[in-house]
Scaffold this active site. Structure first.
Site, mmCIF file in Angstrom:
data_model
loop_
_atom_site.group_PDB
_atom_site.id
_atom_site.type_symbol
_atom_site.label_atom_id
_atom_site.label_comp_id
_atom_site.label_asym_id
_atom_site.label_seq_id
_atom_site.Cartn_x
_atom_site.Cartn_y
_atom_site.Cartn_z
ATOM 1 N N CYS A 159 3.158 -3.113 4.333
ATOM 2 C CA CYS A 159 2.828 -2.176 4.570
ATOM 3 C C CYS A 159 3.111 -1.204 5.737
ATOM 4 C CB CYS A 159 0.907 -2.434 4.343
ATOM 5 S SG CYS A 159 0.951 -3.188 6.484
ATOM 6 N N HIS A 210 10.591 -24.684 8.959
ATOM 7 C CA HIS A 210 9.743 -25.368 9.432
ATOM 8 C C HIS A 210 7.926 -25.127 8.863
ATOM 9 C CE1 HIS A 210 11.409 -25.396 13.439
ATOM 10 N NE2 HIS A 210 12.242 -26.217 12.153
ATOM 11 N N ARG A 255 9.425 -33.830 10.160
ATOM 12 C CA ARG A 255 8.006 -33.225 10.798
ATOM 13 C C ARG A 255 7.263 -31.762 11.002
ATOM 14 N NH1 ARG A 255 12.393 -31.657 14.115
ATOM 15 N NH2 ARG A 255 11.822 -29.948 15.501
ATOM 16 N N HIS A 256 7.565 -31.162 10.078
ATOM 17 C CA HIS A 256 7.083 -30.065 10.323
ATOM 18 C C HIS A 256 5.718 -30.541 9.105
ATOM 19 C CE1 HIS A 256 10.007 -28.694 12.356
ATOM 20 N NE2 HIS A 256 10.838 -28.824 11.299
ATOM 21 N N ASP A 283 0.958 -1.120 0.072
ATOM 22 C CA ASP A 283 -0.332 0.205 -0.522
ATOM 23 C C ASP A 283 1.066 1.623 0.149
ATOM 24 O OD1 ASP A 283 0.592 0.204 2.843
ATOM 25 O OD2 ASP A 283 -1.069 0.494 3.597
ATOM 26 N N HIS A 284 0.173 2.131 -0.001
ATOM 27 C CA HIS A 284 1.459 3.795 -0.129
ATOM 28 C C HIS A 284 1.860 3.682 1.356
ATOM 29 C CE1 HIS A 284 -2.636 4.032 2.777
ATOM 30 N NE2 HIS A 284 -2.039 5.105 3.302
ATOM 31 N N THR A 329 2.755 -1.269 9.021
ATOM 32 C CA THR A 329 3.071 -2.508 10.161
ATOM 33 C C THR A 329 3.424 -3.694 9.538
ATOM 34 O OG1 THR A 329 1.153 -3.232 10.205
ATOM 35 C CG2 THR A 329 2.062 -1.329 11.708
ATOM 36 N N GLY A 330 2.708 -4.091 8.192
ATOM 37 C CA GLY A 330 3.018 -5.675 7.690
ATOM 38 C C GLY A 330 1.611 -5.973 8.504
ATOM 39 N N ILE A 331 1.006 -6.313 9.349
ATOM 40 C CA ILE A 331 0.038 -6.927 9.858
ATOM 41 C C ILE A 331 -1.043 -6.863 8.613
ATOM 42 C CG2 ILE A 331 -1.572 -6.720 11.999
ATOM 43 C CD1 ILE A 331 0.545 -4.769 13.745
ATOM 44 N N GLY A 332 -1.815 -5.329 8.545
ATOM 45 C CA GLY A 332 -3.391 -5.463 7.065
ATOM 46 C C GLY A 332 -2.600 -6.471 6.208
#
Length: 145
Positions: free
Chosen positions: A65, A98, A132-133, A8-9, A67-70
Site C-alpha cells: 500500500c 530470525h 534459538r529463533h 491497494d490503489h 506506506t505498507g503499514i495498513g
C-alpha cells in the site's frame, strides 16, 4: 516458489513492478488484486494475499500500500501469517533469518523500484536460521490462539 501479491490503489504501480520482477526471476505469481488505481480498501487485498499463504497455495506473499503499514496490519490478522514491513534489504534478510516471516510488506510511496527489487530479492533468497529463533517463532504462533 509461488508468491501471492496484494495491494491497494496506492500500491498498484509497485505491485505491478514487483510482479514483473518476480516473473522475470522465475517465480510463479498469484495476483490477489487490486487491478487498477481506482480507490479500494487495502484490508480486502491484504487478507486475500495472506490467506493464499496461510492455506499453503503460495509459499510466500508480498503486499503493498502507500506506506505498507495498513496492509501489513491486515495481513497479520490472518492466522499463521508473519508479515514484516521492510524499507531496506537488511530488514528483509533479518526478518527471514530470525522471524521466519512468510510475508513482506512494502510502502509503494516510500521507496523506489530499485530498492524494492533489492528488498524482494533479500526476502525471497534468505533462509530461516531456526535454532534459538524457532522458540521465538513458536511463541509468536502461540499468540495467535
Amino acid at each position: 516458489m509461488k508468491i501471492s501479491l496484494g495491494c491497494d490503489h496506492g500500491g498498484f504501480a509497485m505491485k505491478e513492478h514487483i510482479k514483473t520482477w518476480l516473473e522475470g526471476h522465475g517465480y510463479q505469481v498469484e495476483d490477489c488484486g487490486c487491478y487498477s488505481t481506482d480507490s479500494v480498501d487495502y484490508p480486502i487485498y491484504g487478507k486475500a494475499a495472506a490467506e493464499a499463504v496461510a492455506s499453503g497455495a503460495c509459499q510466500r506473499g508480498i503486499v503493498v500500500c502507500t506506506t505498507g503499514i495498513g496492509i501489513s496490519i491486515s495481513a497479520n490478522k490472518v492466522k499463521g501469517i508473519r508479515c514484516a514491513l521492510c524499507h531496506e534489504p537488511l530488514s528483509a534478510e533479518m526478518t527471514r533469518r530470525h522471524n521466519d516471516a512468510n510475508m513482506l510488506a512494502i510502502g509503494g510511496g516510500m521507496i523506489g523500484p530499485n530498492m524494492a527489487d533489492r528488498i524482494v530479492e533479500a526476502f525471497l533468497t534468505t533462509e530461516f536460521e531456526g535454532g534459538r529463533h524457532q522458540r521465538r517463532v513458536d511463541l509468536i504462533s502461540d499468540i495467535e490462539g
